[in-house]
Design a protein around this motif. Structure first.
Motif, mmCIF file in Angstrom:
data_model
loop_
_atom_site.group_PDB
_atom_site.id
_atom_site.type_symbol
_atom_site.label_atom_id
_atom_site.label_comp_id
_atom_site.label_asym_id
_atom_site.label_seq_id
_atom_site.Cartn_x
_atom_site.Cartn_y
_atom_site.Cartn_z
ATOM 1 N N THR D 166 0.759 -1.207 -0.005
ATOM 2 C CA THR D 166 0.049 -0.075 0.080
ATOM 3 C C THR D 166 1.001 1.315 0.063
ATOM 4 O OG1 THR D 166 -0.411 -0.135 2.514
ATOM 5 C CG2 THR D 166 -1.847 -1.069 1.099
ATOM 6 N N GLY D 169 1.960 1.817 -3.376
ATOM 7 C CA GLY D 169 0.849 2.522 -4.297
ATOM 8 C C GLY D 169 0.792 3.816 -4.007
ATOM 9 N N CYS D 172 3.130 6.014 -5.528
ATOM 10 C CA CYS D 172 2.805 6.307 -7.078
ATOM 11 C C CYS D 172 1.405 7.217 -7.210
ATOM 12 C CB CYS D 172 2.442 4.895 -7.722
ATOM 13 S SG CYS D 172 3.804 3.895 -7.694
ATOM 14 N N LEU D 214 -2.248 2.519 -9.514
ATOM 15 C CA LEU D 214 -1.366 1.892 -8.738
ATOM 16 C C LEU D 214 -1.945 2.019 -7.162
ATOM 17 C CD1 LEU D 214 1.955 2.126 -10.697
ATOM 18 C CD2 LEU D 214 0.825 0.204 -9.930
ATOM 19 N N GLY D 215 -2.309 3.255 -6.943
ATOM 20 C CA GLY D 215 -2.493 3.637 -5.604
ATOM 21 C C GLY D 215 -3.626 2.977 -5.227
ATOM 22 N N THR D 218 -3.641 -1.391 -5.228
ATOM 23 C CA THR D 218 -3.193 -1.823 -4.193
ATOM 24 C C THR D 218 -3.744 -1.627 -2.776
ATOM 25 O OG1 THR D 218 -1.801 0.203 -4.086
ATOM 26 C CG2 THR D 218 -0.874 -1.447 -5.090
#
Lengths: 538, 123, 115, 969, 162, 93
Positions: D166, D169, D172, D214-215, D218
């Motif tokens: 996390t 993520g 990002c 991505l954040g 995740t």
């Protein structure tokens, strides 16, 4: 009154120097006394630095207050001390770190060898001198003073590790000092001046051949600073040396690399700033490349470190790389963020260095090795008996754990602490470049930098996570370390400073922005230095 | 070398001669370092430089400056004096060190340390 | 004159640098000393070379400034000499300490297989 | 009002940590009260929000950078706040009973409250960056929560993986948000929400999208980042219940929903989000079937349901968004209750392994009933809330949004996943509560305490009520939320149990019957199988992740560190030289620098000869340094001497004097040190025998050295043949006598114009002396150099062998005549020092030269008489001299303050003293006196400290020998 | 006087040296020279170098001239030996001589004289047996060299009167 | 005329002194034994001192005298340090 304030500028150099000198003949058995005097001196320096910062923030740009002509000789002939926001900030930072380290040392570390407090005071004097001086040769002298004291402090306590690391450290830095001298004299030989401000005004008017020679000199000089700042591949000595140093010393060393960076910032923007004509922005691309490589190497090193000391050492590299690349990228907006990052990362790393020894005090070396090998092969005890009742953490461990968490958060640049604010500010500066279209405004280097910044934070997170879990959660046979109040307090204070910095990020950032604006206006700066009046009305 | 033009011919001649002789003496002394065959012989070579060479050149210098500045200048005497006084220290120490080393390694035919036992033993 | 001095500087630097890169601490300290001679001469040379220029003022009057040697570089060299001396002393003691602790005079504190 | 949501829990967290650890009740009450207050505040804010208002609160943080502490509550945020606070009240109540008496509960509740605050922060943030801040805070705090039982390896690993995933993520996402901020020109959520088109049409849209996803993915444990979630089950069950129902994982979908108006609706969005969602939906459900751990089953089911929400959000249709929001709420209620039920089962029976559990209905009928209802909701049985949102999902799935394969697949995947959901739900109920009575359970199960069950009861009731009369219960709240997301695009939708016979209903039916059938088919297999689904069992995400992480972050990092770095000095030096060479050469090469012409005229043959000698010395020294140390040192002396003559030749007598003196001291110093270095005997070193590597290295070093030498040569030649620029020197020459009061300009510069340099320089000397002194106090010579040198031993033996010779006769004789002379030299060097000192200001000399000269006088005495002899006679306090010297120099400088001038302003005057006559009285003389004192002290200290080792070593040796002897006995 | 100038001879020598260095006979220089001579005398006192008393200063002057003549002579002799070294093998060797001289300073002076005259090198003096080992470059006859040394010794004994 | 004579004779003597230094250097480089090298170093010092004196004459300036004096006065210190090192194995006991 004005006069008194005027002389205040030199106090950060003179007071530690005098106190350091006065402490030399005092018998080593009176260490506490020495320590108290040293502490008092640093405290005064800290207060003075605060006042200077106020002055710099309010009226510092007037030639009457911010320029100190030693021996009453005007620039560019005599040596001048220059107070501006940047130097004032560095003074404060140094004094703050020094206070913490000094208090910490009085618990036990100052007994590890002789003359600790004298060397410490002289180190502070050297650091402050390097921050304040406006003359490149005088800078060399203070650099050497600072380095000499750092050699002494690194070797404080002796022992094979320190001596081995010290040997490398000293050898490399001696070579770098030679480069420093060559660079300075070359610049003098071509321009005929040693004053930074004067140099800035002269550079634009030089003939091309002469200008190339000055650039050569500056590049050689740059190598000397980069060695100090820890750029890859000039920085292999750094992690072992910093890891070997006693904790209070390592804590102050965190600011030592920043001296290299500070000088680069100074010279880069003053001498090769906008007014430098064809030399403007000299060497930027090299700084960017070197900085990025340093971040990458530092991050890799952070990941590869087994011991916390080395991890901290590599964090220093990451921090240096971040700053170098930020300076090299040279976007106006990033500079303020970079300066904020400088302060924040220095405080963090110092706190971490102080913390490491406390944490490791109660640990069993054998357990470490086991944990490491287990991890290295990806083995985990799957069948371990799970016990779902928590274990109470002793108060000391809880405090240490908390500090460690804060350090981890700060180092990896996770929110909400100043590490994050700093990275955010840098990134925001990078993204907010002028230019209508973001895709074209940002170069590949910029994007790489963004990526490295994120990845280095991630590396720090993973490494700190790993080491923290191993230390605080998985320690099989650890005894609770005995920690004195005067040891943990400095750590807490430094971390509190980071928290304070995070909370007061607005005003802090305004200060940094003003600092950055100063830096980006070299003409004004050199005008100010060169037009300062002499005392006694001449 | 404009300053030297102030020298009268006789003084210039004297200075030149002394200087050349001094330098030549010194050169010969140093040549001794090259040409003499063992250390003890070479030990004598520098003394030529320290005595002959030094004295001649110092006198040349005294003469030169005394004439140039029209007053007696003697401070080269100090050089002569100190060279004379300090050379034996070095040479004696070196000679003794060599003696010791040679005795220890039994070479160069150096005399043995006069052994007190052998003489006193007959008493 | 300039040619000779610069060749001399070059030779001193080369010898010094070569020794700096060698594995024995003693070589390194000799190298540092040679390098410091080279650097001192270099600094000195940056004030330009002058033969037979009076380095000391005539108290009567300053006269023509151009006839004097550059005193600034000389002052710089003096500082550099002092600092160089201090650093040689320091390095010497550290290398002795290193030798004492590690038992070898190798710069890395342990013998490599070769050199 | 809004800051209460953040401040109260954080403050509570800080307070709770100081509660005594045995006060389980009080701690829980306190934490519960805070959660309740938050909930009540939320409830109180509803009317305002419902009327379409947006609550705002702003506090400046870094306004310059657009980062402010902006809180903002609209309908959607309100819904989430309500969910978070309500469930946290229930979880606190539950945890009060769940946590063991021995658990350090203050830590638990402190972390819990902190987590709640962070989560509230995420949903209430009105600034994108602030959102990222809270986002990462949830990661950090959840890490600590998951690792609460940190003595368990699973908890540690789970926590670490969760944080790594996390956190990664989140970082990002931060970049993505920064880019959005750049595109929009503000981080303010309102502004961002209003500029959807600008973002979607921006060339960097895809970058932003990927970074944001991505954040979000995740965090929401979407494929392929899903595997952290099952491992997070190692946390205490209340934490799981909280993290997996209302918070943490919901943060991901919250973000997707929050930015839905801005980001959604493009093809990229549809593909990426949809693909991730569908895969997760299916795989999660499939994996859930094969879990043996109760919590594992629930975890995978969570993953699957989040996949469902993600799919809904991916579709880009407003109606799907409504369904997503609705399902978020529904999932939170039934999943929280299920986790709590699982926790009760675990708590009361001592195991969560479904292979060991069966027939629990017999022992805990109420709990069983509650669990059954909640499972049914999870399975999507009609009349329960899960059914409603699932129907909506089915309805959306069959709609065509974009014409592509993914869209076509959606309904089938949805049905299959739903079927799996029925299977694992049924398994949960049937396997655990029915069947034969359990044997060999660690504990005898029974109903939990009344209040431990209460939260479950409440949640299940909510499932029922919402399931039956949705429009009357959840309806208005949902509407408020949906309007705040969709605004004008809010579609017409109806929340009703019955929509008539339609395809979704058929799909539901298929799923239900298929799921039941599947369960009974697989029942026997599942009862005995090992953990994890077939085939995929081998492909354990966590395992792979660990391996990858270990490889990347440990093995590769280590080997990279070793290959990119070095711990040896030589390569480091090599780099320094190389970079310096490059730095020196590049500006000139790139600039097309032209070398000055070679001037051979005017070469003085004597000078040339001198330098031939000098160069020979330097090269010889480099050549001899390895095996003939003494020779190298002698040659070094030669090189120094040539340098010194050069200084004289080039009109720098000051330098010559200083260089010469320093040279002498350095030689003595190195000789002192030489005694402690190991003997080095020249081996017959045949160059041919050396390995190629060594020869190559030497060649490389040789070339580098040549380059470095050539470089400095060229540069120095280039500069020296250039006319001197207008330097600052003329200023000094003009003023040295008139204002500086001395005719020796160099010295005036040193003590006046640039006196500050000198102050620093003597400080360096002082520091070095202290360092040397301190280091030598701890000096441990190596064993082989510990004993007295061979010469001394032989000579002492000689003395011992001869009865008429006393010990030490040899050395006395050796030094007899020299020491007489050396002793008389002492006052003479003193006089010389005084001479050099006093004339310094006007003629070559000065404090430094004087100090060194004097120290040579001292050394001479040490050499002639030995350490003891001297120290019996002369009391030497070098430390005191140094201290006084530095203080005098500083005080002299500070003296000018009294006259209102800056530091080091010198006052020069020639005083007329009686008899003495004209005498220079510059304050600089006093400064120089300080320099003298310090230099004398420092030099003497360094040399003597080193010399003392010889006195110390025999003692140390004797000590060691004695110790050894005793050891043998 | 003794308390002020523990070593009058030394102080005088220092004064002379000071004046020579400064090349001035100004009262100021003399004053400073005297002060320095005094102060350095005190410091030297701590090292206890042996005191000697000069007698017969006139004899000393004569002796100095004698030595000077010897130096010149031996310079030429040794120079010719060096120049001939290639052709004529040097006839060097060690010699011992018994000395009666007791005074340390006188012995030191003897060493200086022997070293200053090229061709003889002071090597080793055995204090117990009072024998001197020296090296001679041109060892024509042992007795001549021993005689020379004895001659110097006698003169020194006379001057130092021990 | 005198100027020329002086110029040339100074030059000649400096060259001779330089050659003398070269001889010493040869001995330093070749050895064969440590004492030879040290002896040669001492000679080198004396030669250098004479070179300085001749330079003083050449430039007609007494300012270079001190350097020569220092060599005469304490130039021997390093030589005796070497000598003592040879004899006793350490410089200061």
């Amino acid at each position: 009154m004005i006069d008194w304030l005027h002389h205040l500028l030199i106090i950060p150099i003179l007071l530690p120097l005098a106190v350091g000198a006065a402490l030399i003949p005092v018998d080593e058995r009176n260490r506490m006394l020495k320590g108290l005097f040293g502490f008092g001196s640093t405290l005064i320096v800290f207060v003075v630095a605060m006042i200077l910062m106020r002055i710099a923030a309010n009226a510092g740009n007037l030639p009457e207050t911010g320029i100190y002509q030693l021996g009453n000789w005007p620039a560019p002939f005599g040596i001048v001390l220059v107070l501006d926001r940047l130097s004032a900030m560095m003074l404060c930072l140094t004094a703050g770190l020094a206070l913490a380290a000094q208090v910490y040392s009085m618990a036990r570390w100052h007994t590890a060898g002789h003359h600790f407090h004298s060397l410490f005071q002289l180190l502070i004097a050297g650091l402050n001198g390097a921050f304040l001086t406006g003359d490149i040769f005088n800078l060399f002298v203070f650099f050497e003073m600072m380095l000499a004291a750092s050699y002494g402090l690194l070797l404080h306590g002796s022992g094979p590790m320190r001596v081995k690391a010290g040997l490398h450290y000293i050898a490399i830095n001696l070579a770098a000092s030679s480069l420093f001298l060559i660079g300075v004299s070359l610049i003098y030989g071509v321009t005929g001046t040693l004053n930074m401000a004067d140099l800035a005004t002269k550079l634009a008017t030089l003939a091309p051949q002469n200008r190339q020679l000055v650039e050569t000199g500056a590049a050689i000089l740059g190598i000397a600073f980069l060695v100090k700042a820890g750029m890859w591949p000039l920085s292999f000595w750094l992690p072992p040396a910093y890891a070997a140093a006693t904790p209070p010393v390592a804590a102050v060393f965190a600011v030592l690399t920043k001296v290299g960076i500070y000088v680069i910032v100074r010279l880069h923007f003053l001498v090769f700033g906008a007014t430098a004509g064809a030399s403007a922005g000299f060497g930027q691309e090299w700084l960017v490349a070197g900085g990025m490589l340093t971040i990458a190497f530092g991050a890799i090193g952070v990941l590869a470190s087994q011991a916390m000391g080395r991890l901290a050492g590599y964090s220093v590299l990451v921090s240096s790389g971040t700053l170098l690349a930020a300076i090299g990228l040279g976007h106006a907006g990033m500079l303020a963020g970079a300066l904020f990052y400088l302060v924040s990362s220095t405080l963090t790393i110092s706190a971490f260095f102080l913390l490491i020894e406390l944490v490791e005090r109660g640990r069993d070396a054998g357990a470490d090795v086991l944990a490491v090998t287990m991890e290295a092969y990806g083995d985990f005890d799957e069948d371990e008996e799970e016990e779902e009742v928590g274990v109470a953490i002793p108060g000391t461990m809880a405090v240490l754990g908390l500090c460690f968490c804060l350090c981890a958060v700060l180092l990896s640049g996770l929110p909400p602490l100043s590490g994050f604010v700093a990275k955010f500010a840098i990134l925001r500066g990078l993204f907010d470049m002028p230019g209508t279209d973001l895709t074209t405004a940002m170069s590949a280097a910029d994007w790489t930098y963004v990526m490295l910044l994120i990845l280095s934070g991630l590396a720090a997170m993973i490494a700190m996570n790993r080491i923290g879990i191993r230390t605080f959660w998985a320690s099989i046979e650890g005894t609770v370390p005995r920690v004195f109040v005067i040891e943990i307090t400095p750590v807490l204070v430094l971390l509190a400073a980071c928290i304070f910095l995070s909370l007061q990020a607005g005003p802090a950032m305004r200060y940094m922005q003003a600092t950055a604006d100063d830096l980006l206006n070299p003409l004004f700066q050199s005008e100010r230095v060169l037009s300062a009046p002499r005392a006694g009305g001449q | 070398m404009s300053h030297l033009t102030g020298l009268p011919t006789w003084a210039a001649f004297g200075v030149c001669t002394l200087l050349l002789f001094g330098a030549a003496t010194t050169l010969i002394g140093s040549l001794g370092l090259l040409r003499l065959s063992n250390f003890y012989e070479r030990l004598h070579a520098p003394t030529i430089a320290t005595s002959g060479g030094t004295i001649l050149i110092c006198v040349a210098s005294m003469l030169c400056f005394a004439v140039l500045q029209s007053r007696w200048i003697f401070h080269e005497l100090l050089i002569i004096f100190f060279v004379t006084v300090t050379t034996p220290v070095t040479l004696a120490l070196l000679g003794q060190a060599a003696l010791y080393r040679d005795r220890f390694e039994e070479r160069n035919g150096v005399p043995r340390k006069p052994n007190p036992d052998s003489e006193k033993g007959t008493d | 004159m300039e040619l000779i001095v610069s060749v001399g500087i070059g030779a001193l630097t080369a010898s010094g640098v070569y020794l700096l890169l060698r594995p024995r601490t003693y070589q390194v300290i000799i190298g540092l000393s040679l390098l410091s001679y080279a650097v001192n001469l270099f600094i000195f040379g940056m004030g330009r070379l002058r033969v037979n220029a009076p380095p000391v003022l005539d108290p009567g009057g300053v006269g023509d400034l151009a006839q004097y040697t550059d005193p600034v570089t000389q002052a710089l060299v003096l500082t550099a000499i002092v600092i160089g001396f201090a650093m040689t002393a320091l390095f010497l003691v550290v290398l002795l300490a290193s030798r004492g602790f590690t038992g070898t005079d190798h710069v890395d504190g342990r013998e490599q297989r070769h050199d | 009002m809004l800051p209460v949501f953040i401040l109260a829990p954080f403050a509570g967290s800080l307070i709770v940590i100081f509660f005594p650890s045995d006060q389980r009740g009080a701690t829980a009450w306190f934490a519960g009260a805070i959660a309740l207050v938050c909930f009540l505040v939320t409830a109180g804010l509803y009317p305002f929000v419902a009327s379409g208002g947006v609550l705002r609160y702003q506090l400046d943080w870094i306004p310059e950078l657009g980062l402010n502490f902006t809180l903002r509550m609209d309908g959607f945020a309100w819904l989430f706040s309500a969910l978070i606070t309500a469930i946290s009240v229930l979880v606190v109540l539950y945890a009060r009973y769940y946590m063991a008496a021995d658990d350090p509960v203050p830590r638990f509740f402190a972390l819990f409250l902190a987590f709640m605050a962070s989560m509230l922060g995420v949903v209430l943030s009105g600034n994108l960056i602030l959102l990222a801040v809270f986002w990462e805070l949830t990661s950090i705090v959840s890490f600590l929560l998951i690792g609460y039982w940190h003595h368990n390896a699973h908890a540690r690993d789970g926590a670490r993986i969760a944080l790594t995933m996390t956190g990664m993520g989140g970082l990002c996402m931060l970049v993505g948000l920064l880019i959005i901020g750049r595109i929009v020109g503000s981080y303010d959520l309102d502004v961002v929400l209003a500029s959807g088109d600008a973002i979607r049409n921006h060339p960097l849209y895809l970058t932003v999208l990927i970074l944001l996803l991505l954040g979000a993915l995740t965090k929401s444990a979407q494929f392929p980042f899903h595997f952290w979630l099952p491992h997070a089950m190692a946390a205490p069950t209340p934490v799981s219940a909280y993290l997996h129902s209302a918070t943490m994982v919901k943060a991901g979908v919250f973000l997707l929903a929050r930015l839905w108006p801005v980001m959604a609706g493009t093809e990229a969005w549809f593909w990426i989000v949809g693909l991730a969602g569908l895969t997760t939906l299916l795989l999660g459900a499939y994996f859930a079937i094969f879990q043996q751990d109760l919590k594992g089953l629930l975890a995978y089911s969570t993953i699957s349901h989040l996949g469902l929400i993600t799919v809904l959000l991916s579709l880009g249709s407003p109606l799907a968004a409504v369904a997503a929001v609705f399902h978020i709420v529904n999932h939170a209620t039934f999943k929280a209750s299920l986790f709590m039920a699982a926790g009760i089962i675990d708590h009361e029976s001592g195991t969560r392994d479904m292979r060991r559990l069966s027939g629990l209905f017999h022992y805990m009928p109420i709990t069983a009933t509650l669990a059954m209802v909640a499972s049914a909701a999870m399975a999507g049985v009609p009349l329960l809330n899960g059914f409603l949102s699932k129907e909506m999902f089915f309805a959306e799935a069959i709609e065509t949004h974009l014409v592509n394969a993914l869209d076509t697949m959606t309904p089938y995947v949805a049905t299959i996943a739903s079927m799996f959901a029925v299977t694992y739900s049924l398994r949960f109920i049937h396997g655990v509560f029915y069947g034969p009575l359990p044997k060999e359970l660690p504990k005898k199960p029974h109903e939990p305490p009344r209040w431990m069950r209460a939260p479950v009861e409440f949640l299940v009731l909510a499932c029922l009520v919402v399931g039956i009369i949705p429009a009357q219960t959840i309806g208005p709240f949902l509407h408020t939320a949906v309007v705040s997301i969709l605004g004008e695009r809010t579609p017409q939708y109806s929340l009703a149990v019955w929509h008539g016979w339609n395809i979704p209903l058929i799909m539901s039916f298929v799923a239900l019957s298929g799921g039941v059938g599947l369960y009974f088919l697989m029942r026997s297999y599942l009862a005995t199988s090992v953990e994890g689904p077939p085939v995929f069992r081998l492909l354990q995400g966590q395992r792979i992740f660990e391996r990858v992480l270990v490889t990347l972050s440990w093995k590769w990092a280590r080997s990279l560190e070793q290959s990119l770095g070095t711990r040896r000095l030589q390569p480091q030096m090599c780099f320094v030289v190389l970079l310096a060479l490059a730095a020196g050469a590049l500006p000139l090469l790139l600039g097309g620098f032209k070398l000055p012409p070679l001037v051979i005229r005017g070469i003085d043959p004597a000078f040339a000869l001198l330098w031939v000698i000098g160069i020979a010395c330097a090269v010889g020294s480099a050549y001899q340094a390895k095996f003939h140390r003494l020779a190298a040192l002698v040659l070094l002396g030669g090189a120094g001497l040539v340098t010194c003559i050069t200084f004289v030749w080039l009109s720098a007598p000051d330098l010559a004097v200083t260089q010469l003196l320093v040279e002498i001291v350095t030689t003595v110093l190195i000789l002192l040190g030489l005694r402690w270095l190991p003997k080095r005997i020249e081996q017959a070193e045949d160059v041919e025998d050396l390995p190629l590597r060594i020869r190559l290295r030497r060649l490389r070093d040789f070339l580098l050295a040549i380059l470095a030498g050539g470089g400095t040569m060229l540069i120095s030649y280039a500069v020296m043949t250039r006319p001197l620029p207008d330097t600052i020197a003329s200023y000094f020459l003009e003023r040295a006598y008139t204002e500086g009061g001395g005719t020796n300009v160099v010295n005036v510069i040193l003590v006046d114009f640039r006196g500050f340099d000198t102050l620093g320089e003597i400080a360096v000397l002082c520091i070095v002396a202290l360092t040397v002194f301190a280091l030598l106090l701890r000096f441990r010579p190596q064993a082989d150099s510990l004993e007295t040198p061979e010469q001394q031993r032989v000579q002492n033996a000689f003395d011992d062998d001869h009865p008429d010779r006393a010990a030490g006769d040899s050395v006395a004789e050796y030094l007899f005549v020299p020491s007489v002379i050396m002793r008389w030299m002492f006052p003479i060097t003193g006089l010389l020092a005084a001479y050099l000192f006093l004339r310094g200001h006007d003629l070559p000399g000065g404090g430094f030269a004087a100090g060194i000269a004097m120290s040579i006088g001292f050394i001479l005495q040490y050499m002639s008489g030995g350490t003891r002899w001297v120290e019996e006679r002369l009391r030497i306090h070098p430390l005191r001299w140094m201290s006084i010297g530095l203080l005098v120099a500083t005080a002299t400088g500070a003296g000018s303050w009294l006259f209102g001038y800056p530091f080091l302003t010198s006052h020069a005057q020639y005083a007329i003293l009686p008899i003495v006559g004209k005498f220079p009285l510059a304050s600089a003389i006093l400064f120089d006196l300080g320099v003298f004192s310090l230099v004398l002290g420092a030099t003497v200290l360094i040399l003597i400290a080193l010399a003392h080792q010889s006195v110390r070593a025999p003692r140390a040796h004797a000590r060691a020998a004695r110790a050894e002897k005793e050891g043998v006995r | 006087m003794r308390t002020w100038f523990p070593y009058p001879l030394l102080s005088t020598a220092l004064l002379v040296m000071w004046l020579l260095l400064n090349q001035s006979l100004a009262p100021g220089s003399i004053l400073i020279g005297l002060v320095l001579g005094m102060v350095l005398g005190w410091v030297t006192l701590k090292l206890h170098p042996a005191r000697s008393h000069l007698h017969r200063v006139g004899r000393a002057a004569g002796f100095a001239l004698e030595v000077l003549a010897d130096i010149v002579r031996s310079n030429i002799a040794v120079a010719s030996i060096i120049l001939r070294a290639g052709r004529v093998p040097a006839n060097a060797g060690f010699l011992t001589v018994d000395l009666d001289l007791e005074d340390e300073n006188a012995l030191a002076l003897l060493a200086c004289i022997m070293t200053a005259t090229p061709g003889t090198a002071w090597l080793e003096y055995d204090r117990r047996q009072k024998t001197l080992l020296f090296h001679v470059l041109d060892l024509q006859s042992d007795e001549v060299w021993r005689g020379t040394v004895k001659r110097y010794e006698a003169a020194l004994k006379e001057i130092f009167h021990d | 005329m005198t100027e020329l004579a002086i110029t040339w004779s100074v030059l000649l003597s400096q060259v001779m002194l330089g050659l003398a230094m070269a001889c010493a250097l040869y001995r330093i480089a070749r050895g064969p034994r440590a004492q030879d090298r040290i002896l040669a170093l001492d000679t080198l010092y004396i030669n250098a001192m004479l070179m300085l004196l001749s330079f003083g004459i050449r430039s007609a300036n007494t300012i270079y005298f001190e350097t020569a004096l220092i060599i005469a006065l304490i130039g021997f210190v390093s030589s005796i340090a070497f000598a003592k090192f040879l004899m006793r194995g350490e410089v200061i006991e």
